[in-house]
Design an enzyme around this catalytic site. Sequence first.
Site, PDB file in Angstrom:
ATOM      1  N   GLY A  49     -31.079   9.557 -66.876  1.00  0.00           N
ATOM      2  CA  GLY A  49     -32.691   9.470 -66.501  1.00  0.00           C
ATOM      3  C   GLY A  49     -33.518   8.348 -66.445  1.00  0.00           C
ATOM      4  O   GLY A  49     -34.711   8.277 -66.213  1.00  0.00           O
ATOM      5  N   CYS A  50     -32.794   6.944 -66.492  1.00  0.00           N
ATOM      6  CA  CYS A  50     -33.449   5.871 -66.395  1.00  0.00           C
ATOM      7  C   CYS A  50     -33.044   5.181 -65.207  1.00  0.00           C
ATOM      8  O   CYS A  50     -31.786   5.156 -64.523  1.00  0.00           O
ATOM      9  CB  CYS A  50     -32.906   4.939 -67.722  1.00  0.00           C
ATOM     10  SG  CYS A  50     -33.092   5.586 -69.122  1.00  0.00           S
ATOM     11  N   ALA A  51     -34.057   4.471 -64.539  1.00  0.00           N
ATOM     12  CA  ALA A  51     -33.768   3.845 -63.203  1.00  0.00           C
ATOM     13  C   ALA A  51     -32.800   2.672 -63.271  1.00  0.00           C
ATOM     14  O   ALA A  51     -32.107   2.376 -62.581  1.00  0.00           O
ATOM     15  CB  ALA A  51     -35.220   3.331 -62.691  1.00  0.00           C
ATOM     16  N   SER A  52     -32.894   1.972 -64.625  1.00  0.00           N
ATOM     17  CA  SER A  52     -31.973   0.922 -65.076  1.00  0.00           C
ATOM     18  C   SER A  52     -31.061   1.305 -65.765  1.00  0.00           C
ATOM     19  O   SER A  52     -30.945   2.520 -66.192  1.00  0.00           O
ATOM     20  CB  SER A  52     -33.090  -0.261 -65.701  1.00  0.00           C
ATOM     21  OG  SER A  52     -33.549   0.077 -66.605  1.00  0.00           O
TER      22      SER A  52
END
Length: 136
Positions: A49-52
């Site tokens: 769920g994190c872009a990075s």
Amino acid sequence: MASGAFEAIVEDFEFLEEWEDRYRYVIEQGKAMDPLEDALKVPATKVDGCASQVWLHPHISDGVFRFDGDSDAMIVRGLIAVLRALYNDMAIQDVPCVDAPAELARLGLNDHLSAQRSNGLRAMIERIRTVASEAV
């Protein structure tokens, strides 16, 4: 319910009037953290769920919650450091009771993070709460 370490961040933010200074402060907090060992950067510690790329490695000892973390993005490393200040050294049963969005709102983070970063921050908080709830 916030820890002394988190309250210190809140106090520091009060002296930093410009968001760019606060942003730099968060990044510096991340730079000050020890990197997570590569051996701990595995699918089980990765936060979806994190872009990075984000990894959180919790450890619970004598009923006390702690976690280490890392990211490939400097601002996210800083957000991990802020979350560590909020949650580390807390009694495990208290972790799920922390109103993290309200505490982080004291820093004004909600207003200055991109939608992707906000989603990632929520995903990290949810992982922390889930690990703590399962350990109680």
